[in-house]
Design an enzyme around this catalytic site. Structure first.
Site, PDB file in Angstrom:
ATOM      1  N   ASN A 130      30.487  34.518   4.599  1.00  0.00           N
ATOM      2  CA  ASN A 130      32.563  35.505   4.705  1.00  0.00           C
ATOM      3  C   ASN A 130      32.290  36.437   4.311  1.00  0.00           C
ATOM      4  O   ASN A 130      33.670  37.391   5.068  1.00  0.00           O
ATOM      5  CB  ASN A 130      33.267  34.514   2.907  1.00  0.00           C
ATOM      6  CG  ASN A 130      32.334  34.283   2.062  1.00  0.00           C
ATOM      7  OD1 ASN A 130      31.184  34.859   2.145  1.00  0.00           O
ATOM      8  ND2 ASN A 130      33.083  34.382   0.984  1.00  0.00           N
ATOM      9  N   GLY A 166      25.660  32.880  -2.638  1.00  0.00           N
ATOM     10  CA  GLY A 166      26.054  31.647  -1.873  1.00  0.00           C
ATOM     11  C   GLY A 166      26.440  31.138  -2.851  1.00  0.00           C
ATOM     12  O   GLY A 166      26.982  30.756  -3.934  1.00  0.00           O
ATOM     13  N   SER A 167      26.485  29.797  -2.712  1.00  0.00           N
ATOM     14  CA  SER A 167      26.988  28.669  -3.417  1.00  0.00           C
ATOM     15  C   SER A 167      26.310  28.038  -4.022  1.00  0.00           C
ATOM     16  O   SER A 167      24.782  28.413  -4.713  1.00  0.00           O
ATOM     17  CB  SER A 167      26.985  27.477  -2.424  1.00  0.00           C
ATOM     18  OG  SER A 167      26.217  27.108  -2.542  1.00  0.00           O
ATOM     19  N   GLU A 206      24.468  35.908  -7.117  1.00  0.00           N
ATOM     20  CA  GLU A 206      25.627  36.008  -7.306  1.00  0.00           C
ATOM     21  C   GLU A 206      26.563  34.729  -6.321  1.00  0.00           C
ATOM     22  O   GLU A 206      26.585  34.572  -5.259  1.00  0.00           O
ATOM     23  CB  GLU A 206      26.070  36.689  -6.164  1.00  0.00           C
ATOM     24  CG  GLU A 206      25.363  38.578  -6.322  1.00  0.00           C
ATOM     25  CD  GLU A 206      26.533  39.221  -7.732  1.00  0.00           C
ATOM     26  OE1 GLU A 206      27.285  38.889  -8.116  1.00  0.00           O
ATOM     27  OE2 GLU A 206      25.647  39.834  -8.337  1.00  0.00           O
ATOM     28  N   CYS A 257      34.330  35.762  -2.102  1.00  0.00           N
ATOM     29  CA  CYS A 257      33.725  34.578  -3.671  1.00  0.00           C
ATOM     30  C   CYS A 257      35.216  34.526  -4.926  1.00  0.00           C
ATOM     31  O   CYS A 257      35.256  34.156  -6.232  1.00  0.00           O
ATOM     32  CB  CYS A 257      32.524  34.949  -3.810  1.00  0.00           C
ATOM     33  SG  CYS A 257      32.595  36.690  -3.608  1.00  0.00           S
ATOM     34  N   GLU A 315      35.135  24.331  -5.666  1.00  0.00           N
ATOM     35  CA  GLU A 315      36.115  26.339  -4.983  1.00  0.00           C
ATOM     36  C   GLU A 315      36.869  25.290  -3.903  1.00  0.00           C
ATOM     37  O   GLU A 315      35.889  24.350  -2.889  1.00  0.00           O
ATOM     38  CB  GLU A 315      35.118  26.860  -5.132  1.00  0.00           C
ATOM     39  CG  GLU A 315      35.010  28.023  -4.856  1.00  0.00           C
ATOM     40  CD  GLU A 315      33.424  28.750  -4.872  1.00  0.00           C
ATOM     41  OE1 GLU A 315      32.855  28.319  -4.297  1.00  0.00           O
ATOM     42  OE2 GLU A 315      33.981  30.811  -3.857  1.00  0.00           O
TER      43      GLU A 315
HETATM   44  P1  NAD Z   1      25.575  28.397   1.161  1.00  0.00           P
HETATM   45  O1  NAD Z   1      24.797  28.840  -0.766  1.00  0.00           O
HETATM   46  O2  NAD Z   1      25.669  27.378   2.110  1.00  0.00           O
HETATM   47  O3  NAD Z   1      24.774  29.826   2.330  1.00  0.00           O
HETATM   48  C1  NAD Z   1      24.383  31.182   1.119  1.00  0.00           C
HETATM   49  C2  NAD Z   1      22.720  31.589   2.149  1.00  0.00           C
HETATM   50  O4  NAD Z   1      22.024  30.023   1.936  1.00  0.00           O
HETATM   51  C3  NAD Z   1      22.833  31.275   3.636  1.00  0.00           C
HETATM   52  O5  NAD Z   1      21.823  32.277   4.175  1.00  0.00           O
HETATM   53  C4  NAD Z   1      22.307  30.368   4.176  1.00  0.00           C
HETATM   54  O6  NAD Z   1      21.588  30.088   5.037  1.00  0.00           O
HETATM   55  C5  NAD Z   1      21.289  29.713   2.932  1.00  0.00           C
HETATM   56  N1  NAD Z   1      20.548  28.278   2.504  1.00  0.00           N
HETATM   57  C6  NAD Z   1      21.894  27.499   2.644  1.00  0.00           C
HETATM   58  N2  NAD Z   1      21.292  26.145   2.602  1.00  0.00           N
HETATM   59  C7  NAD Z   1      20.379  26.166   2.313  1.00  0.00           C
HETATM   60  C8  NAD Z   1      18.851  25.513   0.941  1.00  0.00           C
HETATM   61  N3  NAD Z   1      18.741  24.545   1.228  1.00  0.00           N
HETATM   62  N4  NAD Z   1      17.414  26.266   0.640  1.00  0.00           N
HETATM   63  C9  NAD Z   1      17.612  28.105   0.759  1.00  0.00           C
HETATM   64  N5  NAD Z   1      18.209  28.559   1.385  1.00  0.00           N
HETATM   65  C10 NAD Z   1      19.507  27.735   1.821  1.00  0.00           C
HETATM   66  O7  NAD Z   1      26.870  29.329   1.215  1.00  0.00           O
HETATM   67  P2  NAD Z   1      28.005  30.310   2.033  1.00  0.00           P
HETATM   68  O8  NAD Z   1      29.138  28.773   2.236  1.00  0.00           O
HETATM   69  O9  NAD Z   1      27.293  30.810   2.896  1.00  0.00           O
HETATM   70  O10 NAD Z   1      28.776  30.534   0.996  1.00  0.00           O
HETATM   71  C11 NAD Z   1      29.778  30.138   0.076  1.00  0.00           C
HETATM   72  C12 NAD Z   1      29.682  30.558  -1.233  1.00  0.00           C
HETATM   73  O11 NAD Z   1      29.156  31.599  -1.678  1.00  0.00           O
HETATM   74  C13 NAD Z   1      30.720  30.009  -2.238  1.00  0.00           C
HETATM   75  O12 NAD Z   1      31.020  29.539  -3.522  1.00  0.00           O
HETATM   76  C14 NAD Z   1      30.982  31.674  -2.709  1.00  0.00           C
HETATM   77  O13 NAD Z   1      32.151  31.505  -3.728  1.00  0.00           O
HETATM   78  C15 NAD Z   1      29.886  32.015  -2.958  1.00  0.00           C
HETATM   79  N6  NAD Z   1      30.049  33.054  -1.790  1.00  0.00           N
HETATM   80  C16 NAD Z   1      30.028  34.416  -3.645  1.00  0.00           C
HETATM   81  C17 NAD Z   1      29.939  35.882  -4.044  1.00  0.00           C
HETATM   82  C18 NAD Z   1      29.438  36.693  -4.744  1.00  0.00           C
HETATM   83  O14 NAD Z   1      29.209  37.950  -4.882  1.00  0.00           O
HETATM   84  N7  NAD Z   1      29.549  35.799  -6.454  1.00  0.00           N
HETATM   85  C19 NAD Z   1      30.085  36.234  -2.420  1.00  0.00           C
HETATM   86  C20 NAD Z   1      30.313  35.568  -1.160  1.00  0.00           C
HETATM   87  C21 NAD Z   1      30.432  33.904  -1.445  1.00  0.00           C
END
Ligand code: NAD
Length: 463
Positions: free
Chosen positions: A121, A194-195, A216, A250, A340
């Protein structure tokens, strides 16, 4: 690439970084400053290409690209450049009576080999801002951007791999398979954004090597509007924070809790504000982003039936356009209030007492952010002290994230660990405690045989 080869190549890259780290090169402050200057130079040089990649991935408005991505990272770099010589100094601390005579200090030691995994994002911000901390603290680093923002991922990899020695800093592109292979390696520090679902996987993998992790993550961040709030100001700042990057932030206000006395007025003011920000047809506005992909588009449009439409709702899958949408929601069991949202849909829920509002917030505990619009000091104090959340704002929304003097991060399901500004340096450093003892005073009573000294101890220590 076959899995075995990928594991081997990544393993080789990590060994090369290990070798480089043990050379001690990154312990030198000037080396770190040069790396930060190099990163700053290459980011400024590529600022327009970064904006183009963000436009291709998310149709991110130019203002948002420069303010929340490139500009944000440069601000972090400038702060680190100015303060790094101070941060790296040994910090002297006091002794206590029992450890006299001694001098005591803390060395900020780099963890060593760090891994940064980013989301889609804010693809540049959320890989480079942690990288600034990793460099400042003297780490080597592998960066894996999200494959979902593919244009940004390619440019992040190019920027890193063309401008840094990969023995020191390297980017590796790829999806779940590459992330999984990286997590199988033995890093000293993992910084994941990430999530929450993937955060658990990361933590589980890190546990195999007892690797230090920062997570995060996300969550449902509430925004409460009190009966005495400045409604026009609240509407302006909520609409801004919610529809920035089309709600794919996020810390965006996930839903609004509006006091029953002002709910109608607030909804009108937000509708009015939407028209002022994005015009009668937000689809034609250059200041309104698009949904990242079809999967998320379909997930989001599925929420539209979860309440009464107050504004928006129009959508076009070919353009990945979903209008800024306000949804009146009564049923808290609907999916829109269980997950979310991470998109441009803002549920508005009515509350009649703070007790009730707190109960609603507690259904999705530990949000990353929380926002309170109120003029009532005791209500503000009550909510900020009683509701557990990562960070937030009084009378504003996402802007708190811009102040690098504030730590940024969540708690529980929204994450662990803090960064930004000096906190980014800290999160990539181990604080090594050192006590340098003097020899001129060495009371023999502390050494065996202890005799009956414990009676003396009882008298002095257990009081
Ligand atoms: P995601 O968790 O799907 O992916 C994040 C990263 O993890 C990507 O690089 C992806 O390739 C990797 N990934 C995905 N599945 C994986 C697995 N099974 N094993 C290891 N790595 C894996 O998240 P997203 O869809 O990219 O982002 C959205 C989420 O991130 C939302 O929940 C949002 O709130 C959160 N977010 C948090 C912050 C923060 O600063 N706290 C900032 C931005 C987004």
């Amino acid at each position: 690439m076959p899995e075995g080869n990928m594991h081997r190549d990544l393993g080789r890259l990590l060994s090369a970084q290990q070798h480089f780290f043990y050379s001690g090169a990154t312990l030198n402050t000037d080396f770190r400053l040069e790396a930060l200057k190099n990163l700053k130079r290459v980011l400024i040089k590529n600022a327009d290409r970064i904006a183009e990649a963000l436009s291709a991935d998310l149709r991110k408005p130019l203002f948002e690209s420069y303010a929340s991505e490139t500009g944000y990272i440069i601000k972090e770099i400038n702060f680190a450049l100015k303060n790094l010589p101070k941060w790296v100094r040994r910090k002297r601390t006091r002794s206590i009576l029992a450890t006299l005579p001694s001098s005591n200090y803390i060395i900020n030691e780099p963890y060593g080999l760090s891994l940064i995994i980013g989301p889609w994002n804010y693809p540049f911000h959320l890989t480079f801002a942690p990288l600034v901390g990793a460099i400042a603290a003297g780490n080597c680093c592998l960066v894996k951007p999200s494959e979902i923002a593919e244009n940004s991922s390619a440019l992040i990899a190019e920027i890193i791999n063309d401008n840094f020695d990969d023995n020191y800093i390297a980017a590796v592109e790829g999806g779940v398979d590459v992330a999984g292979a990286l997590l199988d390696l033995n890093f000293d520090k993992i910084f994941f954004t990430g999530s929450p679902a993937v955060g658990k996987i990361v933590m589980e993998k890190a546990a195999q090597n007892l690797t230090e992790v920062t997570l995060e993550l996300g969550g449902k961040s509430p925004c409460l509007v009190d009966s005495n709030a400045d409604i026009y100001l609240a509407a302006k700042r909520i609409v801004y924070g919610k529809f920035f990057n089309a709600g794919q932030t996020c810390i965006t206000p996930d839903y609004v809790l509006a006091h029953q006395d002002i709910k109608g007025k607030l909804c009108h003011a937000m509708q009015d504000r939407l028209a002022r920000f994005y015009g009668a047809d937000p689809k034609a506005s250059p200041d309104y982003a698009r949904i990242i992909n079809r999967k998320h588009f379909r997930r989001l449009t599925g929420y539209l039936a979860d309440g009464n439409l107050i504004a928006g709702g129009e959508h076009d899958e070919r353009d990945l356009y979903l209008a800024p949408t306000i949804l009146e929601v009564d049923d808290l069991n609907k999916p829109v209030m269980q997950e979310e949202i991470f998109g441009p849909i803002l549920p508005v829920i009515e509350y009649s007492s703070l007790d009730q509002a707190e109960e609603i917030i507690a259904r999705n505990p530990d949000p990353l952010a929380c926002y309170i619009f109120s003029r009532n000091r005791s209500n503000i104090d009550r909510l900020t002290t009683r509701i557990p959340f990562g960070g937030g704002c009084i009378n504003d929304t996402i802007i708190y994230n811009y102040n690098h003097h504030l730590p940024f991060g969540g708690r529980g399901s929204s994450g662990m660990g803090k960064y930004h500004g000096k906190y980014s340096f800290d999160v990539f450093s181990h604080q090594k405690a050192i006590m340098a003892r003097k020899s001129f005073l060495d009371p023999s009573i502390i050494y065996p045989p202890y005799k009956n000294i414990h009676n003396l101890l009882k008298k002095f220590l257990l009081r």
